[in-house]
Write an enzyme that holds these catalytic residues in place. Sequence first.
Site, PDB file in Angstrom:
ATOM      1  CD  GLN A   1      -3.143  -4.088   6.842  1.00  0.00           C
ATOM      2  OE1 GLN A   1      -3.091  -3.092   6.127  1.00  0.00           O
ATOM      3  NE2 GLN A   1      -3.748  -5.198   6.457  1.00  0.00           N
TER       4      GLN A   1
ATOM      5  CG  ASP B   1      -9.655   0.305   5.154  1.00  0.00           C
ATOM      6  OD1 ASP B   1      -9.412   0.063   3.959  1.00  0.00           O
ATOM      7  OD2 ASP B   1      -8.919  -0.044   6.095  1.00  0.00           O
TER       8      ASP B   1
ATOM      9  CE  LYS C   1      -3.783  -2.374   2.385  1.00  0.00           C
ATOM     10  NZ  LYS C   1      -4.445  -2.649   3.681  1.00  0.00           N
TER      11      LYS C   1
END
Length: 293
Positions: free
Chosen positions: A92, A115, A48
């Site tokens: 994460q 997200d 990422k």
Amino acid sequence: VIIDGKKIANDIQAEIRNTILLFSGRKPCLAVILVGNHLASEIYVKRKTQACESVGILVIIKRMPSTIQINDLLAEITALNEDPSVDGILVQLPLPAHINPMPIIHAIQPDKDIDGFHPLNVGKMLIGETGGFIPCTPLGIQFLLSRSSIEMTGKHVVILGRSNIVGKPLAALLMQNTPDGNATVTVAHRHSTNLKELCLLADILIVAIGQPKFITANMVRDGAIIIDVGINKIDNPTQIQGYQIVGDVDFINVEPKCSYITPVPGGVGPMTIAMLLRNTLISYQNRLQLNKT
Ligand SMILES: NC(=O)c1ccc[n+]([C@@H]2O[C@H](COP(=O)([O-])OP(=O)(O)OC[C@H]3O[C@@H](n4cnc5c(N)ncnc54)[C@H](OP(=O)(O)O)[C@@H]3O)[C@@H](O)[C@H]2O)c1
């Protein structure tokens, strides 16, 4: 047709890069919270970060020990919520077992929740309200389908898997009254009966269950479109590293039967990352717009 997710993702990344170049002043910024030393998480965060930097998005990585207490993690999120130079906050997952992820997801300010896991963003997507963030994997799948010129209206989409990050939001997205939606959606899970018969009804079969090569050729009707979300590590002594990555679909045997299929790797995975960049860019643009008015 083998859908080239890597190419479509690269095209989207180039579009994002060109858009970011139009802005002077501060760059878009993504903050990533990484707790512990989970190997897969380290790899995902590295990918990422590389993708962000390749398009001009700054990345701040906040590393926390696996022993961190929830209050300290919440304090970090509050600080990032209040930091005007941060456009997106990503925690994460998975978190260590002693930390419940739900309060963490709730703590992220919805307008920085790139997200799309915060209940406000999930709710907006469900009722078809624009302006929220849509989770990256479902959004990436919708882009894969639309950029492959696959018409969704009236299609029967069967989704295997009902997780909060893939199956559920994907079902909500594809059933919306939108040009890339308007599908009839069936969602199946471990308790579904007649799974094979359900799969055979699918015009578009999307599999997100984490079971290597679960979908076999006899579960797919001729001409179906197959989207394989699964990422599974299986032993393979013929590979230098001793393992290989496969999807939830038995690709070799299913591919001759279908009209379109995504490979693993190189299908949905790169799209998920491209959508993370896209959501961060949107958050940045929203923030600049707000500061002007
Ligand atoms: N390519 C990407 O970017 C990306 C992104 C996210 C995830 N993934 C991959 O996608 C897969 C799914 O991820 P996830 O996070 O959604 O997984 P998850 O949270 O473990 O959910 C799996 C879902 O599949 C269902 N399921 C499992 N085995 C089944 C079976 N034999 N028959 C029917 N349903 C079954 C489960 O049903 P129950 O609810 O009944 O337990 C559950 O709803 C994993 O391989 C993951 O690595 C890939």
